[in-house]
Design a protein around this motif. Structure first.
Motif, PDB file in Angstrom:
ATOM      1  N   PHE A  18       0.845  -1.186   0.000  1.00  0.00           N
ATOM      2  CA  PHE A  18       0.000   0.000   0.000  1.00  0.00           C
ATOM      3  C   PHE A  18       0.883   1.240   0.000  1.00  0.00           C
ATOM      4  N   TYR A  19       0.503   2.236  -0.824  1.00  0.00           N
ATOM      5  CA  TYR A  19       1.375   3.372  -1.092  1.00  0.00           C
ATOM      6  C   TYR A  19       0.820   4.685  -0.560  1.00  0.00           C
ATOM      7  N   ASN A  20       1.724   5.614  -0.296  1.00  0.00           N
ATOM      8  CA  ASN A  20       1.372   6.996  -0.038  1.00  0.00           C
ATOM      9  C   ASN A  20       1.232   7.728  -1.372  1.00  0.00           C
ATOM     10  N   GLU A  21       0.791   8.976  -1.301  1.00  0.00           N
ATOM     11  CA  GLU A  21       0.599   9.757  -2.525  1.00  0.00           C
ATOM     12  C   GLU A  21       1.867   9.859  -3.371  1.00  0.00           C
ATOM     13  N   ASP A  22       3.019   9.992  -2.719  1.00  0.00           N
ATOM     14  CA  ASP A  22       4.263  10.184  -3.458  1.00  0.00           C
ATOM     15  C   ASP A  22       4.868   8.883  -3.965  1.00  0.00           C
ATOM     16  N   GLY A  23       4.139   7.751  -3.775  1.00  0.00           N
ATOM     17  CA  GLY A  23       4.631   6.465  -4.259  1.00  0.00           C
ATOM     18  C   GLY A  23       5.452   5.692  -3.251  1.00  0.00           C
ATOM     19  N   SER A  24       5.741   6.276  -2.102  1.00  0.00           N
ATOM     20  CA  SER A  24       6.480   5.554  -1.071  1.00  0.00           C
ATOM     21  C   SER A  24       5.585   4.497  -0.425  1.00  0.00           C
TER      22      SER A  24
END
Length: 499
Positions: A164-170
């Motif tokens: 599962f990712y954050n908005e910035d792709g991390s």
């Protein structure tokens, strides 16, 4: 904040989701901040598509699996071109069929994109295949939400993990999957199983004394939900029959397994909510008899009427029913009763609204009874402006926790005939005043007796003062107007917050 806990949501949502939707509208108008929490893993499409379809606002939704990321609940706007640009290779060939687009790239690789709409290039999910093997699925809203990774096992693609990712792709966190088991690695912690994940979520909410947590569903997760609720107030909504009558004696009671944990730990619950006074009275007596406790129980209907729908012209002998076409609704009893009643009331017509697995069998029954010219299947229709055209509503259901269609029918002034079973029918049918309750015993041999009882009730209704029945239905319906139900919620919230 008022947190409302549920499991899943879909296109064919149950009465629980509709009850929550009604609740959301009333609490929203009353100015209360609220969140609707969904604990199930939902993969077919963006959860926002499903929640917005039932009228929820995006900022009211918490999805357990998205909660530990910084991505927002939002519509799907990720484009086919963005997917194309993200592929590891130049696209050499494109296949398009309806809502499915296949992008071929590299050597033997392709990405199958599933669009939200056939006429728009917004992508819900993508399946990536390399050398004939499914390796990954990506899920989107306005950004990449999460990826599922697969490996081949016994010639089948087997899910091994979700990232599962954050908005910035991390990476926000990872779920490792082994069949029905899962391990979550999040914020430096290892959570063993869904129960631990929900437990961690409830702890992360950090509720205060000003908060209220309302549990609509808790099966198998009650312990995790209860453990970290306090200091918030805890409420439990009863959406169905809460016990088995056949397995209950003077000494013991068999609770519905969906509510057993909540009932056994009722001392931790600040209030229970039922949809009808009848169920509230029964539950109150059972708690005293079997658990020796007297918890707070409120009656708040699961639905409400924005207004009463008046009719300028009802078809004089028009009868209707509305429900899923399922065996437990016993539409066949109603069909047979109408056919027999028509011998005494020649002008009688009967329209059947709804869809379901019994459609073909019921259609064949109407043909066999030579009733196709006056019994009609209307399918699934928005009924708000339909009820007012009819004079009488029939229901054959042997069990209704509340009955939204019953409420809507009386809200349009229809008279009603149904079985004397808990809880919906006796809530909306006042014997001899706006309809008739037919005595019911769960014995198959009594089917013909029940059908004859329906016949007599139909005839009796049309031989009487139908307008007086309509007037009394409106009287009953007035207690279910949205302003009245909204005030019930306001009263409950104020009472429990200041308790």
């Amino acid at each position: 904040m008022i947190y409302n806990i549920n499991f899943g949501i879909g296109w064919a949502s149950s009465g629980v989701e509709y009850a929550q939707s009604y609740r959301a509208e009333l609490l929203r108008k009353a100015g209360y901040p609220m969140k609707f929490v969904f604990l199930d893993f939902i993969s077919a499409e963006n959860i926002q598509t499903l929640t917005s379809n039932l009228g929820y606002h995006d900022d009211e939704i918490i999805w357990l699996y998205q909660y530990f990321t910084d991505t927002r609940i939002a519509p799907t706007t990720y484009t086919l071109e963005q997917v194309r640009q993200s592929l590891d290779g130049e696209v050499t060939h494109v296949e398009r069929l309806g809502k499915t687009v296949r992008l071929h790239y590299g050597k033997g690789s392709f990405a199958t994109c599933y669009l939200k709409h056939a006429d728009q290039d917004y992508v819900d999910r993508v399946e990536l295949v390399s050398k004939g093997k499914l390796i990954r699925k990506d899920y989107y809203s306005y950004t990449l939400l999460y990826s599922e990774y697969y490996y081949p096992k016994e010639e089948r693609a087997t899910l091994v993990s979700r990232v599962f990712y954050n908005e910035d792709g991390s990476v926000a966190y990872t779920e490792y999957v082994n069949g029905d088991d899962a391990i979550f690695k999040i914020n430096g912690l290892v959570l063993n199983g869904k129960m631990a994940f929900v437990d961690y979520f409830m702890q992360s909410l950090q509720t205060t004394r000003e908060d209220i947590v309302i549990i609509d569903r808790a099966t198998h997760l009650g312990q995790a939900l209860f453990r970290h609720v306090k200091p918030a107030k805890l409420g439990v909504v009863i959406h169905a029959e809460h016990f088995s009558e056949n397995a209950t004696t003077a000494e013991t009671i068999l609770w519905n397994n969906h509510y057993e944990y909540q009932f056994k730990h009722a001392h931790l619950v600040d209030f229970f909510i039922t949809a009808t006074d009848i169920q509230a009275d029964i539950l109150r007596k059972q708690f005293e008899q079997y658990e020796q406790i007297s918890p707070a129980i409120y009656t708040i209907p699961v639905g409400s009427l924005k207004e009463l729908t008046k009719s300028k012209h009802r078809k004089p002998y028009a009868v209707m029913t509305a429900s899923r076409l399922a065996s437990e609704k016993h539409i066949d009893w109603l069909i047979r009763a109408v056919v027999l009643a028509k011998q005494h009331v020649p002008e009688l017509t009967f329209d059947i609204y709804g869809e379901g697995g019994e459609r073909a069998r019921l259609t064949q029954l109407v043909r066999e009874l030579n009733a196709s010219d006056y019994i009609t299947f209307k399918g699934h229709v928005h009924l708000q402006k339909v009820y007012r055209d009819y004079t009488l509503f029939l229901t054959g259901s042997t069990s209704e926790g509340f009955g939204l269609t019953l409420m809507e029918a009386v809200g349009s002034g229809l008279a009603m005939i149904g079985l004397d079973v808990n809880y919906g029918n006796p809530t909306f049918i006042d014997q001899g005043k706006n309809g008739y309750l037919i005595p019911y015993a769960d014995v198959k041999e009594q089917n013909e007796h029940l059908i004859q009882a329906y016949v007599q009730a139909i005839i009796q209704y049309f031989e009487g003062d139908t307008k007086a029945f309509h007037k009394h239905s409106y009287h009953i319906a007035s207690a279910f107007k949205s302003t009245v139900i909204q005030q019930k919620w306001i009263d409950l919230i104020e009472e429990v917050q200041h308790d």
